[in-house]
Design a protein around this motif. Structure first.
Motif, PDB file in Angstrom:
ATOM      1  N   GLU A  51       0.828  -1.212   0.000  1.00 32.57           N
ATOM      2  CA  GLU A  51       0.000   0.000   0.000  1.00 32.57           C
ATOM      3  C   GLU A  51       0.862   1.262   0.000  1.00 32.57           C
ATOM      4  OE1 GLU A  51      -3.120   0.170  -0.603  1.00 32.57           O
ATOM      5  OE2 GLU A  51      -3.699  -1.917  -0.296  1.00 32.57           O
ATOM      6  N   TYR A  67      -1.035  11.536   0.098  1.00 32.17           N
ATOM      7  CA  TYR A  67      -1.451  11.924   1.453  1.00 32.17           C
ATOM      8  C   TYR A  67      -2.688  11.140   1.896  1.00 32.17           C
ATOM      9  CZ  TYR A  67      -2.738  14.870   5.408  1.00 32.17           C
ATOM     10  OH  TYR A  67      -3.045  15.329   6.656  1.00 32.17           O
ATOM     11  N   ILE A  68      -3.711  11.147   1.075  1.00 28.86           N
ATOM     12  CA  ILE A  68      -4.977  10.479   1.429  1.00 28.86           C
ATOM     13  C   ILE A  68      -4.764   8.982   1.612  1.00 28.86           C
ATOM     14  CG2 ILE A  68      -7.289   9.881   0.571  1.00 28.86           C
ATOM     15  CD1 ILE A  68      -7.003  12.755   1.657  1.00 28.86           C
ATOM     16  N   HIS A  69      -4.009   8.378   0.731  1.00 26.07           N
ATOM     17  CA  HIS A  69      -3.802   6.923   0.817  1.00 26.07           C
ATOM     18  C   HIS A  69      -2.999   6.555   2.066  1.00 26.07           C
ATOM     19  CE1 HIS A  69      -4.119   2.952  -0.942  1.00 26.07           C
ATOM     20  NE2 HIS A  69      -2.856   2.748  -0.617  1.00 26.07           N
ATOM     21  N   GLU A  71      -2.805   8.335   4.814  1.00 28.85           N
ATOM     22  CA  GLU A  71      -3.637   8.640   5.986  1.00 28.85           C
ATOM     23  C   GLU A  71      -4.780   7.637   6.172  1.00 28.85           C
ATOM     24  OE1 GLU A  71      -5.308  12.639   7.876  1.00 28.85           O
ATOM     25  OE2 GLU A  71      -6.251  12.187   5.938  1.00 28.85           O
ATOM     26  N   ASP A  72      -5.447   7.268   5.085  1.00 27.67           N
ATOM     27  CA  ASP A  72      -6.640   6.433   5.189  1.00 27.67           C
ATOM     28  C   ASP A  72      -6.370   4.935   5.141  1.00 27.67           C
ATOM     29  OD1 ASP A  72      -8.077   8.767   5.301  1.00 27.67           O
ATOM     30  OD2 ASP A  72      -8.889   8.615   3.258  1.00 27.67           O
ATOM     31  N   VAL A  73      -5.256   4.537   4.546  1.00 32.41           N
ATOM     32  CA  VAL A  73      -4.987   3.109   4.376  1.00 32.41           C
ATOM     33  C   VAL A  73      -3.741   2.676   5.152  1.00 32.41           C
ATOM     34  CG1 VAL A  73      -4.525   1.261   2.711  1.00 32.41           C
ATOM     35  CG2 VAL A  73      -6.124   3.098   2.115  1.00 32.41           C
ATOM     36  N   PRO A  76      -3.747   3.386   9.325  1.00 34.85           N
ATOM     37  CA  PRO A  76      -4.571   2.458  10.121  1.00 34.85           C
ATOM     38  C   PRO A  76      -4.046   1.018  10.102  1.00 34.85           C
ATOM     39  CG  PRO A  76      -5.977   3.860   8.776  1.00 34.85           C
ATOM     40  CD  PRO A  76      -4.560   4.115   8.340  1.00 34.85           C
TER      41      PRO A  76
END
Length: 161
Positions: A51, A67-69, A71-73, A76
């Motif tokens: 990822e 950034y989004i990937h 932060e979101d994937v 976590p």
């Protein structure tokens, strides 16, 4: 920021068939137990590396997507990985000390991921450099972990194919 190569060594080491030597040796038994406990985390770690690498380096599309990937994937998944890694409590000091190297490297890598998010958010090339340095230090810790674990396994008659 090629995480795959360093972690590949850990993964290969952990997925190897284990051939214990005969006799009662608490460290040997702990090594084998540790390998069993660590094995389920290998797939998760592979997924995290995939990822991360899917949005960085040559696979980077743009800063916002990265950034989004992350932060979101990535974050976590990595938090779950670290939580599960820290739940492993080897019985012997020898294995526990080596496991701590793995935890330290994983925490440093996690903090590097957070630094990357901050670097993107603030558009800071300096912070990208700092995060790259942190990732390099994490890779060094992972190499140390693999080396130390291999030495300990050899000392206690555990062979990996």
């Amino acid at each position: 920021m090629k995480l795959g190569r360093v972690l590949f060594g850990v993964i290969c080491l952990c997925l190897a068939a284990v051939l214990p030597a005969c006799g009662e040796d608490p460290v040997q038994e702990d090594i084998l137990t540790y390998m069993d406990e660590l094995e389920p985390l290998i797939t998760l770690e592979e997924q995290i590396v995939y990822e991360f690498e899917s949005v960085t380096g040559v696979n980077s599309v743009d800063d916002w997507t990265t950034y989004i990937h992350i932060e979101d994937v990535v974050i976590p998944l990595y938090l779950d990985f670290i939580d599960r890694l820290e739940e492993i409590t080897p019985a012997t000091r020898e294995v526990r000390d080596i496991h701590e190297i793995y935890i330290e490297g994983s925490n440093l890598q996690y903090n590097a991921f957070l630094k990357i998010l901050s670097a993107i958010e603030y558009g800071s090339y300096d912070m990208i450099g700092e995060s790259n340095q942190m990732l390099a230090e994490a890779r060094a810790l992972m190499r140390n972990y693999v080396s130390e674990f291999g030495h300990l396994a050899d000392e206690h008659g555990v062979e990996f194919e």
